[in-house]
Design an enzyme around this catalytic site. Structure first.
Site, PDB file in Angstrom:
ATOM      1  N   PRO A 165      -5.292  -2.171   2.804  1.00 52.47           N
ATOM      2  CA  PRO A 165      -6.577  -1.600   2.376  1.00 52.47           C
ATOM      3  C   PRO A 165      -7.693  -1.588   3.416  1.00 52.47           C
ATOM      4  O   PRO A 165      -8.718  -2.256   3.277  1.00 52.47           O
ATOM      5  CB  PRO A 165      -6.939  -2.477   1.178  1.00 52.47           C
ATOM      6  CG  PRO A 165      -6.342  -3.802   1.505  1.00 52.47           C
ATOM      7  CD  PRO A 165      -5.049  -3.487   2.220  1.00 52.47           C
ATOM      8  N   CYS A 166      -7.529  -0.777   4.442  1.00 56.17           N
ATOM      9  CA  CYS A 166      -8.562  -0.660   5.464  1.00 56.17           C
ATOM     10  C   CYS A 166      -9.855  -0.086   4.880  1.00 56.17           C
ATOM     11  O   CYS A 166     -10.932  -0.287   5.438  1.00 56.17           O
ATOM     12  CB  CYS A 166      -8.070   0.167   6.638  1.00 56.17           C
ATOM     13  SG  CYS A 166      -7.483   1.813   6.222  1.00 56.17           S
ATOM     14  N   HIS A 167      -9.762   0.587   3.744  1.00 51.64           N
ATOM     15  CA  HIS A 167     -10.963   1.135   3.104  1.00 51.64           C
ATOM     16  C   HIS A 167     -11.881   0.034   2.584  1.00 51.64           C
ATOM     17  O   HIS A 167     -13.053   0.289   2.319  1.00 51.64           O
ATOM     18  CB  HIS A 167     -10.581   2.105   1.965  1.00 51.64           C
ATOM     19  CG  HIS A 167      -9.829   1.466   0.845  1.00 51.64           C
ATOM     20  ND1 HIS A 167      -8.463   1.247   0.897  1.00 51.64           N
ATOM     21  CD2 HIS A 167     -10.244   0.971  -0.352  1.00 51.64           C
ATOM     22  CE1 HIS A 167      -8.072   0.660  -0.221  1.00 51.64           C
ATOM     23  NE2 HIS A 167      -9.136   0.477  -0.997  1.00 51.64           N
TER      24      HIS A 167
END
EC number: 2.1.1.63
Length: 160
Positions: A125-127
């Site tokens: 989950p780089c977001h």
């Protein structure tokens, strides 16, 4: 090793899934308007599982992913991506917090660079990584998607 592709039509665009017989290597938003890679007889089970779990994520029923995936990158990138997976659904962390979590608090820019090279969108989950001042910063899938994903998780974080 043979590669397979499968598209998923999410609420925020087509997601292209790329993998082998046993692992997923890439989950990236595509700018195509329609599904190009539909399930075929030879589509590996892991791609079908990934597609199903993404669907469950987008309808708010899944907060963690269990299919097999593999990182393709440098050892530093893999360390950052592993750290990203510890950021809890519905929450955020900063680039600095991520750098500290891997034991290298001065590597904030390098963490940002590795974050931008993540090919396993949503699952890694780089977001969920934001600027130190709380602002949203870059996202390969587009800032509007990052904002949507964070809002989606925030509104569904208490459903499971």
């Amino acid at each position: 090793m043979k590669q397979y592709k499968l598209d998923y039509h999410s609420p925020i665009g087509i997601v292209e899934i790329v993998g082998s017989d046993t692992e997923i290597y890439s989950i990236m938003f595509s700018e195509q308007d329609q599904i190009v890679n539909a399930p075929q007889k030879e589509t590996p089970q892991v791609l079908l599982e990934c597609q199903q779990q993404l669907h469950e994520y987008f309808i708010g029923e899944r907060h963690e992913f269990t299919f097999s995936y593999a990182f393709e990158g440098t050892s530093f990138q893999k360390e950052v991506w592993t750290a990203l997976t510890s950021v809890v659904y519905g929450e955020t962390a900063t680039y600095k917090e991520t750098a500290v979590s891997i034991g290298n608090e001065k590597a904030v820019r390098a963490v940002g660079s590795a974050n931008g090279k993540n090919k396993l969108s949503i699952v890694v989950p780089c977001h969920r990584i934001i600027g130190s001042n709380g602002t949203l910063t870059g996202y390969a899938g587009g800032m509007w998607r990052k904002e949507w994903l964070l809002q989606h998780e925030k509104s569904n974080s208490k459903t499971i």
